[in-house]
Scaffold this motif. Sequence first.
Motif, mmCIF file in Angstrom:
data_model
loop_
_atom_site.group_PDB
_atom_site.id
_atom_site.type_symbol
_atom_site.label_atom_id
_atom_site.label_comp_id
_atom_site.label_asym_id
_atom_site.label_seq_id
_atom_site.Cartn_x
_atom_site.Cartn_y
_atom_site.Cartn_z
ATOM 1 N N ASP A 16 0.825 -1.214 0.000
ATOM 2 C CA ASP A 16 0.000 0.000 0.000
ATOM 3 C C ASP A 16 0.856 1.260 0.000
ATOM 4 O OD1 ASP A 16 -2.301 -1.528 -0.044
ATOM 5 O OD2 ASP A 16 -2.659 -1.372 2.114
ATOM 6 N N LEU A 17 1.938 1.244 0.759
ATOM 7 C CA LEU A 17 2.841 2.395 0.792
ATOM 8 C C LEU A 17 3.522 2.579 -0.563
ATOM 9 C CD1 LEU A 17 4.494 1.875 4.296
ATOM 10 C CD2 LEU A 17 2.787 3.600 3.670
ATOM 11 N N LEU A 18 3.923 1.475 -1.172
ATOM 12 C CA LEU A 18 4.564 1.547 -2.487
ATOM 13 C C LEU A 18 3.569 2.030 -3.548
ATOM 14 C CD1 LEU A 18 6.690 -1.703 -2.302
ATOM 15 C CD2 LEU A 18 7.570 0.633 -2.371
ATOM 16 N N TRP A 19 2.295 1.642 -3.413
ATOM 17 C CA TRP A 19 1.280 2.120 -4.354
ATOM 18 C C TRP A 19 1.144 3.634 -4.245
ATOM 19 C CZ3 TRP A 19 -1.056 1.604 -8.681
ATOM 20 C CH2 TRP A 19 -2.197 2.356 -8.960
ATOM 21 N N GLU A 38 10.655 -1.154 -6.623
ATOM 22 C CA GLU A 38 9.577 -1.901 -5.966
ATOM 23 C C GLU A 38 8.236 -1.201 -6.180
ATOM 24 O OE1 GLU A 38 12.174 -0.603 -4.233
ATOM 25 O OE2 GLU A 38 13.392 -2.317 -3.673
ATOM 26 N N ALA A 39 8.243 0.122 -6.123
ATOM 27 C CA ALA A 39 7.004 0.882 -6.325
ATOM 28 C C ALA A 39 6.514 0.725 -7.763
ATOM 29 C CB ALA A 39 7.221 2.356 -5.993
ATOM 30 N N ILE A 40 7.440 0.710 -8.706
ATOM 31 C CA ILE A 40 7.060 0.516 -10.113
ATOM 32 C C ILE A 40 6.438 -0.869 -10.287
ATOM 33 C CG2 ILE A 40 7.883 0.374 -12.501
ATOM 34 C CD1 ILE A 40 8.013 3.229 -11.414
ATOM 35 N N GLY A 43 2.997 -0.885 -8.726
ATOM 36 C CA GLY A 43 2.101 -0.082 -9.550
ATOM 37 C C GLY A 43 1.690 -0.784 -10.825
ATOM 38 N N PHE A 44 2.651 -1.364 -11.529
ATOM 39 C CA PHE A 44 2.337 -2.076 -12.766
ATOM 40 C C PHE A 44 1.403 -3.250 -12.482
ATOM 41 C CE2 PHE A 44 5.885 -0.955 -16.029
ATOM 42 C CZ PHE A 44 5.622 0.384 -15.860
#
Length: 85
Positions: A16-19, A38-40, A43-44
């Motif tokens: 959730d934080l990475l999103w 990691e966020a990418i 998200g993908f």
Amino acid sequence: ELHIPRHSFPTRRSSDLLWKEFESYMNSKCKLKLFRSEAIRVGFSRLWKEKNYKAIVDIAERLPEQTIQEDSNLLMYYYISLGRV
């Protein structure tokens, strides 16, 4: 159907934080120079589940080409999404 191994995903809370971080990338319109891989990935993955292929392509095209080329998961999301927009 796209298959991504489970071990490549973070926990729910960190996901959730990475999103949230990924959303900030989507809201900016410039080339992305500073970002977390990691966020990418998170998200993908979420955009894929939402069938938002255009957003995947848009973000991918703002990343350094080397980033996509060196991560097989990101490359797969990008190439398949290209064919669906």
